[in-house]
Design a protein around this motif. Structure first.
Motif, mmCIF file in Angstrom:
data_model
loop_
_atom_site.group_PDB
_atom_site.id
_atom_site.type_symbol
_atom_site.label_atom_id
_atom_site.label_comp_id
_atom_site.label_asym_id
_atom_site.label_seq_id
_atom_site.Cartn_x
_atom_site.Cartn_y
_atom_site.Cartn_z
ATOM 1 N N GLU A 294 0.835 -1.210 0.000
ATOM 2 C CA GLU A 294 0.000 0.000 0.000
ATOM 3 C C GLU A 294 0.867 1.257 0.000
ATOM 4 O OE1 GLU A 294 -2.587 -0.107 3.372
ATOM 5 O OE2 GLU A 294 -3.395 -2.086 2.844
ATOM 6 N N ASN A 298 1.285 4.218 -2.823
ATOM 7 C CA ASN A 298 1.037 5.618 -2.468
ATOM 8 C C ASN A 298 2.242 6.498 -2.801
ATOM 9 O OD1 ASN A 298 -1.463 4.884 -1.485
ATOM 10 N ND2 ASN A 298 -0.840 4.884 0.667
ATOM 11 N N ASP A 415 -5.454 -2.932 1.450
ATOM 12 C CA ASP A 415 -6.647 -2.097 1.594
ATOM 13 C C ASP A 415 -6.852 -1.275 0.320
ATOM 14 O OD1 ASP A 415 -8.630 -0.265 2.316
ATOM 15 O OD2 ASP A 415 -8.000 -0.258 4.419
ATOM 16 N N ARG A 417 -9.358 0.466 -0.581
ATOM 17 C CA ARG A 417 -9.999 1.761 -0.322
ATOM 18 C C ARG A 417 -8.950 2.828 0.014
ATOM 19 N NH1 ARG A 417 -12.003 4.261 4.241
ATOM 20 N NH2 ARG A 417 -13.717 5.723 3.891
ATOM 21 N N LYS A 418 -7.961 2.478 0.808
ATOM 22 C CA LYS A 418 -6.910 3.430 1.158
ATOM 23 C C LYS A 418 -6.136 3.898 -0.067
ATOM 24 C CE LYS A 418 -5.788 2.277 5.971
ATOM 25 N NZ LYS A 418 -4.726 1.759 6.879
ATOM 26 N N ASP A 471 5.092 8.881 7.002
ATOM 27 C CA ASP A 471 4.886 7.854 5.977
ATOM 28 C C ASP A 471 6.207 7.485 5.300
ATOM 29 O OD1 ASP A 471 2.154 7.736 6.437
ATOM 30 O OD2 ASP A 471 1.738 9.339 5.013
#
Length: 489
Positions: A294, A298, A415, A417-418, A471
């Motif tokens: 993920e 990102n 995930d 959705r994330k 992050d």
């Protein structure tokens, strides 16, 4: 320091050296490309890059994945490094002769003019030398060392730049530009050979041990299949453009292609770090695998989306680096750079698939994409020339992304959705940045426009909480924790 800790340090050092080398190499390479593009014009530039693309396709049949095998087997059993190397050299020498004869026959049967054939002959010398350089450096990779290869990659490009500028200054033609590449390739091969002999103390004596050679050929087949498909996918469009639209169309297309190619060091270096982390988590920590995937998606979205939309918005200003003869490169550039987002994400997908025992699926996807790209090019190039080839790049990158994403749920339960929410935030910030760039580009210096737009983009990311310092620190930390189990090569 224990063995595991030492591996972590080696991976970190290799990644740092190699990333820095890639950055320097791409800066020098792109600077040289702009210079020769301005000096040669679209037609001669097209001949130059046709010769390189044509020979690069043939080059894959000399190596056939042997260098990957050399790296992997040397890493497993360093004591037998010399045996692996010498058997690979024994296999490659006759392959080199066969491939070179096939290349010469092909370019003559295709009826190209004498200058183009001369460029292909010179480029074939680079093809052979670079293939053996790759084999020599594969041994260094097997010993967990990328420092020598990093030095060589930068030195090679500097030699090309200096020799190329000298030939331009003296008023020599395009064949002398290709000669500069041959000189740099020769010096690179000699350096790689000396590293093998003096640093790794391996005696270079090409030989063929039937049992070992058979084993190495079997191991190399998946690498060879993927390499052939990837090479055709990357360079076949340039060959088709030359045949179906002419040298000028190749020159126009290369302006767009070179810009996107120059930017690929970012995901390439990132995926080199991702691979060992993915492999380790696949074996030991599936929940962390999902989290790392993920975050990787990102991170790549945050980097790729603004570059893509930003370049699209100021593409006309970027082309001012070249002469007015490249004005037709505007839409090829916009279409190629639109593919950048998917291209970046595909690096992470490929790293995940390869790390999680899905090499065959990844190879199958590459074959599908290669055939699709060839079909689109054949359909569009005769009418739309460089624009048609650029449409093929965009469509094939989107398809590669879709095919890869379809395989991910079977590997990790990330995930969705994330990732989707992050993509929306990044797209919003990038769109605002692109609109700002479009507004300002006719009133301010393009570099000032880039700086202002970049600040606006990151400000918007912070405002919508898409980008946090924590992050990035977490991603770096996860690489270090996951990197001890595998070598990035």
């Amino acid at each position: 320091m224990n063995l595991m800790a030492q591996k972590v340090v080696n991976i970190a050092k290799n990644t740092s050296y190699y990333t820095l080398a890639l950055i320097l190499q791409k800066v020098v390479s792109f600077s040289y490309f702009v210079i020769i593009a301005r000096a040669l014009g679209p037609e001669d530039l097209g001949k130059y890059y046709f010769a390189l693309s044509f020979t690069t396709i043939f080059a894959v049949f000399i190596d056939l994945g042997f260098s990957n095998v050399s790296t992997r087997e040397t890493a497993k059993d360093p004591e037998r490094a010399g045996q692996y190397l010498n058997n690979i050299l024994g296999l490659k020498l006759p392959l080199t002769l066969v491939v070179w004869l096939a290349l010469v026959a092909s370019v003559n049967l295709m009826g190209y003019p004498q200058l183009t054939k001369m460029l292909v002959y010179l480029a074939s010398a680079c093809m052979i030398l670079d293939s053996f350089t790759l084999t020599f450096f594969s041994l260094s990779r097997g010993f967990h060392n990328l420092i020598f290869e990093s030095v060589a990659s930068v030195s090679y490009q500097i030699i090309v730049l200096v020799a190329g500028l000298a030939t331009l200054k003296l008023g020599y033609g395009v064949e002398w530009q290709m000669g500069a590449l041959v000189a740099a390739s020769l010096l690179n091969t000699i350096y790689a050979y000396l590293v093998v002999v003096r640093k790794w103390k391996v005696k270079v004596r090409p030989t063929i041990d039937r049992e070992l050679a058979k084993k190495m050929i079997l191991i190399s087949l998946p690498f060879a299949t993927f390499g052939i498909a990837q090479r055709f996918y990357t360079y076949f469009d340039t060959v088709l453009l030359s045949r179906l639209a002419g040298d000028e169309a190749v020159g126009i297309y290369q302006v767009a292609f070179k810009i996107i190619f120059a930017l690929q060091f970012l995901p390439a270096a990132f995926s080199a770090s991702l691979y060992p982390a993915f492999a380790s988590y696949w074996q030991n920590n599936r929940s962390q695998l999902a989290i790392t995937f993920e975050r990787a998606m990102n991170y790549l979205l945050i980097i790729a989306m603004p570059i893509s939309i930003g370049i699209i918005s100021i593409a006309d200003k970027i082309l001012l680096l070249f002469t007015n003869s490249y004005a037709n490169a505007l839409w090829p550039l916009r279409l190629n750079i639109a593919a950048l987002v998917f291209s970046f994400l595909n690096f992470a997908l490929g790293a995940l698939l390869n790390a999680c025992d899905q090499q065959r699926a990844n190879t199958r996807n590459m074959i599908i994409i290669t055939l699709t790209s060839a079909a689109i090019n054949l359909a569009l190039i005769p009418k739309y020339q460089a624009v048609g080839a650029s449409v093929a790049v965009l469509v094939s990158n989107i398809m590669m992304f879709i095919l890869g994403m379809r395989l991910i749920p079977a590997i990790t339960n990330y995930d969705r959705r994330k990732v989707a929410i992050m993509a929306g935030k990044v797209l919003l910030a990038s769109a605002v940045m692109g609109a700002l760039s479009t507004l300002l580009k006719n009133y301010l210096n393009v570099f000032l426009v880039v700086a202002i737009s970049g600040l606006a983009y990151f400000g918007l990311l912070f405002a919508v909480r898409a980008f946090r310092k924590e992050d990035i620190l977490s991603i770096v930390s996860s690489f270090k924790r996951g990197g001890g189990g595998e070598q990035t090569s």
